[in-house]
Enzyme design. Structure first.
Site, PDB file in Angstrom:
ATOM      1  CE  LYS A 203     -21.378  19.095  62.514  1.00  0.00           C
ATOM      2  NZ  LYS A 203     -22.020  18.990  63.835  1.00  0.00           N
TER       3      LYS A 203
ATOM      4  CG  HIS B  78     -24.332  25.756  70.504  1.00  0.00           C
ATOM      5  ND1 HIS B  78     -25.170  24.879  71.160  1.00  0.00           N
ATOM      6  CD2 HIS B  78     -24.180  25.265  69.248  1.00  0.00           C
ATOM      7  CE1 HIS B  78     -25.497  23.894  70.330  1.00  0.00           C
ATOM      8  NE2 HIS B  78     -24.919  24.103  69.168  1.00  0.00           N
TER       9      HIS B  78
END
Length: 475
Positions: free
Chosen positions: A175, A294
């Site tokens: 992140k 994902h």
């Protein structure tokens, strides 16, 4: 009358529209071991009987159309048609029914999830006679599942490749997901991996944007992996997202990852598509790469209770198409996921043989006949206080993936990962000693804080963080 007309009339052809249930509702039908079975949750329009609605689903997802056609006489409908063989009302819901449909195996191309879904969840979902339609489950017979390669390697081979046993694997999503330069991105990866992580991860929408082109990211991440491995003596990995705008570009990125010698790459299988995913899975098996999956876009498809496709079906499709990991929700984090339902599809991902169990949303017994298993990835809003619950819920054969729960540590990335590794080791040890993590989990974490200032700091930061909302998708 022309000879052709006479032939059609003699064969019994009569133009017009017939009720679907006259042909496609067959409650006396006994399913075959080779049939693909589907459970649909359907909401008929007012005035449409459930038998007609169920028959319409069977027809429109197999051989039927809205009117009688003379070419029906050129084939064997009894051999090829889908059959609605049972209908049951949904308890507690008005005008909702579960329609069970059996499809002959010959309707589907071997080894193609794309073709399977094009038929079963194609035009029928826009059928006007239905207010809503949801595919709840599929039974894939061994005769069909054996036409698929499945996961490139499976979790047993993965453990041998990375030499890690007896505990869940630990991951972290870097992140902020967008905006870092390639060099700073690689730095974040290194800090996490040297702190005790097994894997770091590209977020699902990290592809090749102007601020960080894919080739630069791959290079800096590979450098971070090798440096962390040298310092820790452990095998490390980073899920390099190979998803791209074309299959050719995707394969180019996979090939470059192989040249760099990294152990694992990643794909967004729903936005990328099943054809692309299956192609990539075959490449990964041939070239020794693990494949992380994902599920971006999944909630668009499965979150509404009465319309769409349940994730347990998407999970089965992924196991056939190919992937070694897939995100599965957390039960305790920020994303949707009821415990029993989640455990149901986690078993469908990992186990060889799964019995029918309606309490967990499993409508059919599923036999994967030795197809490799997929590791569920728990990711989304989790932190150190969740570690006991995650260890108890998912067991050893899983990946516990902390993004903000690592990078949000007040002391930085490496201390954040140390905190997670210490918490995990403490929970695994407590479980192995026979302690009840569901009851004693918080005490286990507090005891571990005495020996790890990094964990103590993390516990202080996230002690009040909870995601307590009602689950939308319940049984």
């Amino acid at each position: 009358m022309s000879p052709q007309t006479e032939t059609k009339a003699g064969a019994g052809f009569k133009a017009g529209v017939k009720d679907y249930r006259l042909t496609y509702y067959t409650p006396e039908y006994e399913t075959k071991e080779t049939d693909i079975l589907a459970a649909f949750r359907m909401t008929p329009q007012p005035g449409v009987p459930p038998e007609e609605a169920g028959a319409a689903v069977a027809a429109e997802s197999s051989t039927g159309t809205w009117t009688t056609v003379w070419t029906d006489g050129l084939t064997s409908l009894d051999r090829y048609k889908g059959r609605c063989y049972d209908i049951e009302p949904v308890a507690g819901e008005e005008n909702q029914y579960i329609a069970y449909v059996a499809y002959p195996l010959d309707l589907f191309e071997e080894g193609s999830v794309t073709n399977l879904f094009t038929s079963i969840v194609g035009n029928v979902f826009g059928f006007k006679a239905l207010r809503a339609l949801r595919l709840e489950d599929l039974r894939i017979p061994p005769a069909y599942s054996k036409t698929f390669q499945g996961p490139p390697h499976g979790y047993q081979v993965e453990r041998d490749k990375i030499n890690k046993y007896g505990r869940p694997l630990l991951g972290c999503t870097i992140k902020p997901k967008l905006g870092l330069s390639a060099k700073n991105y690689g730095r974040a990866v290194y800090e996490c991996l040297r702190g005790g992580l097994d894997f770091t991860k590209d977020d699902e929408n990290v592809n090749s944007q102007p601020f960080m082109r894919w080739r630069d990211r791959f290079l800096f991440v590979a450098e971070a992996i090798y440096k962390a491995q040298a310092e820790t003596g452990e095998i490390k990995g980073h899920y390099l997202n190979a998803t791209a705008g074309t299959c050719e570009e995707m394969m180019k990125r996979a090939e470059y990852a192989k040249e760099l010698g990294v152990p694992i790459i990643m794909h967004d299988y729903l936005t990328g598509g099943f054809t692309a995913n299956t192609s990539l899975a075959h490449y990964c098996r041939d070239n020794g790469l693990l494949l992380h999956i994902h599920r971006a876009m999944q909630a668009v498809i499965d979150r509404q209770k009465n319309h769409g496709i349940h994730f347990r079906v998407l999970a089965k499709a992924l196991r056939m198409s190919g992937g070694d990991h897939i995100h599965s929700g957390t039960v305790v984090g920020k994303l949707e996921g009821e415990r029993q339902v989640t455990l149901g599809f986690v078993d469908l991902l990992r186990d060889d043989y799964i019995e029918k169990d309606r309490s967990r949303g499993i409508y059919f017994t599923q036999d994967w006949v030795s197809m490799p298993g997929v590791l569920p990835v728990a990711s989304g809003g989790i932190h150190v206080w969740h570690m006991p619950a995650l260890t108890e819920i998912f067991g050893d054969d899983s990946v516990l993936q902390f993004g903000g729960g690592t990078l949000g540590h007040p002391w930085g990335n490496a201390p954040g990962r140390v905190a997670n590794r210490v918490a995990l080791e403490a929970c695994v040890q407590a479980r192995n000693e026979g302690r009840d993590l569901a009851r004693e989990g918080n005490e286990v974490i507090r005891e571990a804080c005495k020996w790890s200032p990094e964990l103590a700091a993390a516990c202080e930061v996230w002690k009040e963080i909870k995601f307590e909302f009602d689950t939308i998708d319940t049984l």
